[in-house]
Design a protein around this motif. Sequence first.
Motif, PDB file in Angstrom:
ATOM      1  N   UNK A   1       8.805 -29.067  -9.642  1.00  0.00           N
ATOM      2  CA  UNK A   1       7.734 -29.255 -10.622  1.00  0.00           C
ATOM      3  C   UNK A   1       6.409 -29.281  -9.877  1.00  0.00           C
ATOM      4  N   UNK A   2       5.487 -28.387 -10.251  1.00  0.00           N
ATOM      5  CA  UNK A   2       4.144 -28.426  -9.699  1.00  0.00           C
ATOM      6  C   UNK A   2       3.737 -27.204  -8.921  1.00  0.00           C
ATOM      7  N   UNK A   3       4.618 -26.652  -8.079  1.00  0.00           N
ATOM      8  CA  UNK A   3       4.182 -25.532  -7.249  1.00  0.00           C
ATOM      9  C   UNK A   3       5.382 -24.768  -6.698  1.00  0.00           C
ATOM     10  N   UNK A   4       5.464 -23.488  -7.012  1.00  0.00           N
ATOM     11  CA  UNK A   4       6.434 -22.614  -6.372  1.00  0.00           C
ATOM     12  C   UNK A   4       5.947 -22.276  -4.974  1.00  0.00           C
ATOM     13  N   UNK A   5       6.879 -22.130  -4.052  1.00  0.00           N
ATOM     14  CA  UNK A   5       6.464 -21.734  -2.707  1.00  0.00           C
ATOM     15  C   UNK A   5       6.175 -20.238  -2.624  1.00  0.00           C
ATOM     16  N   UNK A   6       6.440 -19.485  -3.703  1.00  0.00           N
ATOM     17  CA  UNK A   6       6.267 -18.039  -3.658  1.00  0.00           C
ATOM     18  C   UNK A   6       5.120 -17.509  -4.511  1.00  0.00           C
TER      19      UNK A   6
ATOM     20  N   UNK B   1       8.193 -22.711 -16.434  1.00  0.00           N
ATOM     21  CA  UNK B   1       6.816 -22.890 -16.878  1.00  0.00           C
ATOM     22  C   UNK B   1       5.920 -21.984 -16.049  1.00  0.00           C
ATOM     23  N   UNK B   2       5.106 -21.170 -16.734  1.00  0.00           N
ATOM     24  CA  UNK B   2       4.224 -20.227 -16.040  1.00  0.00           C
ATOM     25  C   UNK B   2       2.781 -20.443 -16.478  1.00  0.00           C
ATOM     26  N   UNK B   3       1.871 -20.023 -15.623  1.00  0.00           N
ATOM     27  CA  UNK B   3       0.444 -20.201 -15.873  1.00  0.00           C
ATOM     28  C   UNK B   3      -0.302 -19.088 -15.146  1.00  0.00           C
TER      29      UNK B   3
ATOM     30  N   UNK C   1       2.080 -14.192 -12.634  1.00  0.00           N
ATOM     31  CA  UNK C   1       1.708 -15.564 -12.980  1.00  0.00           C
ATOM     32  C   UNK C   1       2.175 -16.565 -11.935  1.00  0.00           C
ATOM     33  N   UNK C   2       1.583 -17.724 -11.984  1.00  0.00           N
ATOM     34  CA  UNK C   2       2.054 -18.837 -11.166  1.00  0.00           C
ATOM     35  C   UNK C   2       3.305 -19.420 -11.817  1.00  0.00           C
ATOM     36  N   UNK C   3       4.289 -19.710 -10.996  1.00  0.00           N
ATOM     37  CA  UNK C   3       5.476 -20.424 -11.468  1.00  0.00           C
ATOM     38  C   UNK C   3       5.239 -21.899 -11.180  1.00  0.00           C
ATOM     39  N   UNK C   4       5.120 -22.686 -12.246  1.00  0.00           N
ATOM     40  CA  UNK C   4       4.715 -24.082 -12.096  1.00  0.00           C
ATOM     41  C   UNK C   4       5.878 -25.065 -12.169  1.00  0.00           C
ATOM     42  N   UNK C   5       7.016 -24.632 -12.674  1.00  0.00           N
ATOM     43  CA  UNK C   5       8.204 -25.486 -12.725  1.00  0.00           C
ATOM     44  C   UNK C   5       9.392 -24.627 -13.104  1.00  0.00           C
ATOM     45  N   UNK C   6      10.557 -24.991 -12.606  1.00  0.00           N
ATOM     46  CA  UNK C   6      11.814 -24.335 -12.964  1.00  0.00           C
ATOM     47  C   UNK C   6      12.847 -25.404 -13.269  1.00  0.00           C
ATOM     48  N   UNK C   7      13.559 -25.208 -14.380  1.00  0.00           N
ATOM     49  CA  UNK C   7      14.640 -26.094 -14.795  1.00  0.00           C
ATOM     50  C   UNK C   7      15.904 -25.252 -14.959  1.00  0.00           C
TER      51      UNK C   7
END
Length: 398
Positions: free
Chosen positions: A369-374, A333-335, A355-361
């Motif tokens: 879910x919520x915030x990538x550290x990168x 999920x990107x934003x 983009x912000x990476x907001x979740x990875x599955x």
Amino acid sequence: MRTAIVNLGGIVTGDINAPTAPGDAILLEDGVITAVGSVTPSQIEAADVVVDAAGTIAMPGLIDSHVHITFGDYTPRQKVVGFLESYLHGGVTSSITASEVHVPGRPKDPAGVKALALAARACFLNYRPGGMRVHAGSIILEPGLTEADIAELAAAGLWLAKAGFGAFETPYGYAEPMGWARKHGMVTTMHTGGSSIPGSSGIWAEHVLAANAHVSFHVNGGPVAMPEEGFARLVNESDVAMQICTAGNLRTALKTWKLLDEAGQPERLLIATDTPTGSGIMPLGMLYTISHLASLAGMDPTRAIAAATGNNARTYRLNSGFLQVGKDADVVLIDACAGGACDNALTALSNGDVPAVAAVFTDAVPRFVGRSRNTPAAIRNVRVAQCRLPMDFSGAAH
């Protein structure tokens, strides 16, 4: 595990010829995608985890088709531990080895290169750093290897062969062993451009054509690009997939896309990073190259994403790379990033932003879910809306 992703603001499919799909939900179950576009209330109720995407955009997990792994989640080239898990926080859910050439004291005899490739492959069969799928083990073609050696490796499950770092007198020497690898069902790859490590030689378009490689590695340079006339030759005289890498020449990366677009062959463009190398560790490298194509070359960002997902999957015969029923359940999920000039991930990419990476599955499991550290925080608040498991999938848990 069953995971429902709801309230999506858009779906990018990974298919460069049909890059978007209607709908606002995706269902992941037992490692594969089981619904794209809509999910019923009963399916949501039965899910182990429900993630509220809050209007963010779903895309397939990125496939970095040029990663210099060795063994485990460590790179001796940069002396970094945990780099693959860090790449996952950049949206990369699959990495494909570009050969284990950076293993210290790399063997160069036939028995040694065979053992190296088989050991690397075995290392990652049941090891997924951070949840990433790693396709390891590529035979580095060296003089002295025979067709029987290649057949033996293929029978053992090895499916990648690399030309470019062997001790052949000229790069034309790779043609015969590359032919053996093709014959036995391997995906063949070839270094393209100037020398990248001591003892290797430059490889130009004429060498790639003679070897009939499946993939021209870092055609824009790893890090030095080949002579200018070679780009048109590869486009017009072959069907080789042309991989552009972040750790290469930006101008010729954009040129490669322009030539393939004009030829009506966008599916031949592959995006990768060619890291870790002297260029360093690049957890956001794939996203940077997507943004370069979208902002500088005028490529639709959904199609640029496809060059980093579905195009790689087709070339390497993977079941990932597409948001389609039956494909591997690898979703990102990107934003747009908070504080930026844009209000969604796609316009941000066209603006040149990462983009912000907001979740990875991966494998239907939320890795965070919520915030990538990168990446910076997303504009929207992606959250776990329902969880029946004793687990914490929030970014804070990572």
